[in-house]
Design a protein around this motif. Structure first.
Motif, PDB file in Angstrom:
ATOM      1  N   GLU A  11       0.885  -1.290   0.091  1.00 49.56           N
ATOM      2  CA  GLU A  11       0.077   0.097   0.074  1.00 49.56           C
ATOM      3  C   GLU A  11       0.870   1.295  -0.067  1.00 49.56           C
ATOM      4  O   GLU A  11       0.641   2.161  -0.833  1.00 49.56           O
ATOM      5  N   PHE A  12       1.724   1.411   0.790  1.00 48.12           N
ATOM      6  CA  PHE A  12       2.755   2.466   0.984  1.00 48.12           C
ATOM      7  C   PHE A  12       3.311   2.719  -0.499  1.00 48.12           C
ATOM      8  O   PHE A  12       3.611   3.895  -1.025  1.00 48.12           O
ATOM      9  N   ILE A  13       3.794   1.693  -1.074  1.00 45.58           N
ATOM     10  CA  ILE A  13       4.501   1.726  -2.487  1.00 45.58           C
ATOM     11  C   ILE A  13       3.680   2.366  -3.453  1.00 45.58           C
ATOM     12  O   ILE A  13       3.805   3.277  -4.165  1.00 45.58           O
ATOM     13  N   GLN A  14       2.416   1.832  -3.528  1.00 47.96           N
ATOM     14  CA  GLN A  14       1.355   2.309  -4.386  1.00 47.96           C
ATOM     15  C   GLN A  14       1.044   3.892  -4.174  1.00 47.96           C
ATOM     16  O   GLN A  14       0.781   4.479  -5.070  1.00 47.96           O
ATOM     17  N   THR A  17       4.119   5.847  -5.081  1.00 47.77           N
ATOM     18  CA  THR A  17       4.689   5.864  -6.715  1.00 47.77           C
ATOM     19  C   THR A  17       3.715   5.589  -7.651  1.00 47.77           C
ATOM     20  O   THR A  17       3.702   5.961  -8.905  1.00 47.77           O
ATOM     21  N   GLU A  18       2.355   5.389  -7.408  1.00 41.89           N
ATOM     22  CA  GLU A  18       1.218   5.023  -8.219  1.00 41.89           C
ATOM     23  C   GLU A  18       1.479   3.947  -9.066  1.00 41.89           C
ATOM     24  O   GLU A  18       0.922   3.730 -10.428  1.00 41.89           O
ATOM     25  N   MET A  19       2.328   2.926  -8.593  1.00 43.76           N
ATOM     26  CA  MET A  19       2.580   1.926  -9.261  1.00 43.76           C
ATOM     27  C   MET A  19       1.277   1.031  -9.118  1.00 43.76           C
ATOM     28  O   MET A  19       0.623   0.993  -8.461  1.00 43.76           O
ATOM     29  N   ASN A  20       1.040   0.127 -10.412  1.00 44.56           N
ATOM     30  CA  ASN A  20       0.139  -0.901 -10.243  1.00 44.56           C
ATOM     31  C   ASN A  20       0.591  -2.149  -9.414  1.00 44.56           C
ATOM     32  O   ASN A  20       1.806  -2.013  -9.037  1.00 44.56           O
ATOM     33  N   GLU A  21      -0.345  -2.780  -8.844  1.00 48.44           N
ATOM     34  CA  GLU A  21      -0.236  -3.766  -7.956  1.00 48.44           C
ATOM     35  C   GLU A  21       0.993  -4.693  -8.497  1.00 48.44           C
ATOM     36  O   GLU A  21       1.755  -5.068  -7.856  1.00 48.44           O
ATOM     37  N   ARG A  22       1.147  -5.170  -9.858  1.00 47.09           N
ATOM     38  CA  ARG A  22       2.188  -6.227 -10.117  1.00 47.09           C
ATOM     39  C   ARG A  22       3.527  -5.449 -10.163  1.00 47.09           C
ATOM     40  O   ARG A  22       4.374  -6.060  -9.576  1.00 47.09           O
ATOM     41  N   ASP A  23       3.601  -4.331 -10.492  1.00 52.10           N
ATOM     42  CA  ASP A  23       4.804  -3.543 -10.563  1.00 52.10           C
ATOM     43  C   ASP A  23       5.392  -3.433  -8.867  1.00 52.10           C
ATOM     44  O   ASP A  23       6.257  -3.654  -8.440  1.00 52.10           O
ATOM     45  N   ALA A  24       4.363  -2.906  -7.985  1.00 54.22           N
ATOM     46  CA  ALA A  24       4.457  -2.850  -6.482  1.00 54.22           C
ATOM     47  C   ALA A  24       5.037  -4.202  -6.031  1.00 54.22           C
ATOM     48  O   ALA A  24       5.962  -4.117  -5.055  1.00 54.22           O
ATOM     49  N   LYS A  25       4.343  -5.284  -6.485  1.00 54.35           N
ATOM     50  CA  LYS A  25       4.946  -6.702  -5.823  1.00 54.35           C
ATOM     51  C   LYS A  25       6.194  -7.087  -6.228  1.00 54.35           C
ATOM     52  O   LYS A  25       6.995  -7.463  -5.412  1.00 54.35           O
ATOM     53  N   ASN A  26       6.649  -6.703  -7.606  1.00 51.60           N
ATOM     54  CA  ASN A  26       7.926  -6.926  -8.077  1.00 51.60           C
ATOM     55  C   ASN A  26       8.848  -6.112  -7.348  1.00 51.60           C
ATOM     56  O   ASN A  26       9.965  -6.600  -6.928  1.00 51.60           O
ATOM     57  N   LEU A  27       8.673  -4.645  -6.992  1.00 48.88           N
ATOM     58  CA  LEU A  27       9.222  -4.097  -6.353  1.00 48.88           C
ATOM     59  C   LEU A  27       9.631  -4.501  -4.687  1.00 48.88           C
ATOM     60  O   LEU A  27      10.827  -4.504  -4.390  1.00 48.88           O
ATOM     61  N   LEU A  28       8.601  -4.809  -4.136  1.00 48.86           N
ATOM     62  CA  LEU A  28       8.621  -5.617  -2.854  1.00 48.86           C
ATOM     63  C   LEU A  28       9.618  -6.665  -2.861  1.00 48.86           C
ATOM     64  O   LEU A  28      10.421  -7.059  -2.006  1.00 48.86           O
ATOM     65  N   ASP A  49      14.760  -7.874 -17.827  1.00 52.57           N
ATOM     66  CA  ASP A  49      14.311  -8.082 -16.693  1.00 52.57           C
ATOM     67  C   ASP A  49      15.575  -7.166 -15.673  1.00 52.57           C
ATOM     68  O   ASP A  49      14.899  -6.339 -14.894  1.00 52.57           O
ATOM     69  N   HIS A  50      16.607  -7.052 -15.800  1.00 51.72           N
ATOM     70  CA  HIS A  50      17.623  -6.263 -15.094  1.00 51.72           C
ATOM     71  C   HIS A  50      17.297  -4.755 -15.446  1.00 51.72           C
ATOM     72  O   HIS A  50      17.056  -3.982 -14.370  1.00 51.72           O
ATOM     73  N   GLU A  51      16.872  -4.299 -16.455  1.00 51.99           N
ATOM     74  CA  GLU A  51      16.370  -2.864 -16.922  1.00 51.99           C
ATOM     75  C   GLU A  51      15.127  -2.746 -16.003  1.00 51.99           C
ATOM     76  O   GLU A  51      14.762  -1.535 -15.461  1.00 51.99           O
ATOM     77  N   TYR A  52      14.175  -3.345 -16.290  1.00 48.11           N
ATOM     78  CA  TYR A  52      12.693  -3.146 -15.456  1.00 48.11           C
ATOM     79  C   TYR A  52      12.989  -3.168 -14.073  1.00 48.11           C
ATOM     80  O   TYR A  52      12.510  -2.442 -13.506  1.00 48.11           O
ATOM     81  N   ALA A  53      13.854  -3.938 -13.213  1.00 47.47           N
ATOM     82  CA  ALA A  53      14.152  -3.819 -11.993  1.00 47.47           C
ATOM     83  C   ALA A  53      14.826  -2.622 -11.619  1.00 47.47           C
ATOM     84  O   ALA A  53      14.349  -1.771 -10.688  1.00 47.47           O
ATOM     85  N   GLY A  54      15.662  -2.126 -12.245  1.00 49.73           N
ATOM     86  CA  GLY A  54      16.301  -0.725 -12.218  1.00 49.73           C
ATOM     87  C   GLY A  54      15.263   0.362 -12.325  1.00 49.73           C
ATOM     88  O   GLY A  54      15.485   1.203 -11.563  1.00 49.73           O
ATOM     89  N   ARG A  55      14.521   0.352 -13.357  1.00 54.00           N
ATOM     90  CA  ARG A  55      13.427   1.426 -13.440  1.00 54.00           C
ATOM     91  C   ARG A  55      12.385   1.448 -12.229  1.00 54.00           C
ATOM     92  O   ARG A  55      12.004   2.439 -11.568  1.00 54.00           O
ATOM     93  N   LEU A  56      12.337   0.116 -11.551  1.00 52.55           N
ATOM     94  CA  LEU A  56      11.282   0.183 -10.306  1.00 52.55           C
ATOM     95  C   LEU A  56      11.972   0.775  -9.223  1.00 52.55           C
ATOM     96  O   LEU A  56      11.503   1.546  -8.403  1.00 52.55           O
ATOM     97  N   LEU A  57      13.235   0.298  -9.238  1.00 59.57           N
ATOM     98  CA  LEU A  57      13.840   0.811  -7.938  1.00 59.57           C
ATOM     99  C   LEU A  57      14.368   2.498  -8.337  1.00 59.57           C
ATOM    100  O   LEU A  57      14.328   3.218  -7.074  1.00 59.57           O
ATOM    101  N   HIS A  58      14.330   3.108  -9.362  1.00 62.92           N
ATOM    102  CA  HIS A  58      14.663   4.368  -9.610  1.00 62.92           C
ATOM    103  C   HIS A  58      13.448   4.991  -9.286  1.00 62.92           C
ATOM    104  O   HIS A  58      13.389   6.077  -8.662  1.00 62.92           O
ATOM    105  N   LEU A  59      12.237   4.639  -9.792  1.00 63.99           N
ATOM    106  CA  LEU A  59      11.008   5.261  -9.450  1.00 63.99           C
ATOM    107  C   LEU A  59      10.690   5.343  -7.792  1.00 63.99           C
ATOM    108  O   LEU A  59      10.263   6.434  -7.388  1.00 63.99           O
ATOM    109  N   PHE A  60      10.951   4.294  -7.156  1.00 63.41           N
ATOM    110  CA  PHE A  60      10.744   4.189  -5.792  1.00 63.41           C
ATOM    111  C   PHE A  60      11.825   5.168  -5.135  1.00 63.41           C
ATOM    112  O   PHE A  60      11.306   6.015  -4.191  1.00 63.41           O
TER     113      PHE A  60
END
Length: 76
Positions: A11-14, A17-28, A49-60
């Motif tokens: 909930e805090f991540i969403q 960041t306004e991430m959808n649930e899938r992205d927020a779960k991946n970030l967790l 996958d590495h780039e996607y993970a990097g984008r999630l971490l950067h957004l957070f």
């Protein structure tokens, strides 16, 4: 000024960041997974996958910075 963040959860991540649930779960997963498991994941995944993970971490990271700035502005 010291700032403490609430427990990091879906909930805090969403909220910040306004991430959808899938992205927020991946970030967790990235934030809470033990180092050994994360290294295994990294070795098995590809560049996309590495780039996607990097984008999630950067957004957070950016969302946390913005939350801290908002908090400091409210307190001044």
């Amino acid at each position: 000024m010291s700032y403490s963040y609430p427990a990091i959860n879906l909930e805090f991540i969403q909220e910040i960041t306004e991430m959808n649930e899938r992205d927020a779960k991946n970030l967790l997963f990235l934030l809470l997974t033990p180092k050994e498991v994360l290294l295994d994941w990294y070795e098995k995944m590809d560049k996309d996958d590495h780039e996607y993970a990097g984008r999630l971490l950067h957004l957070f990271s950016e969302a946390l910075k913005n939350k801290k700035i908002d908090s400091e502005l409210k307190n001044n």
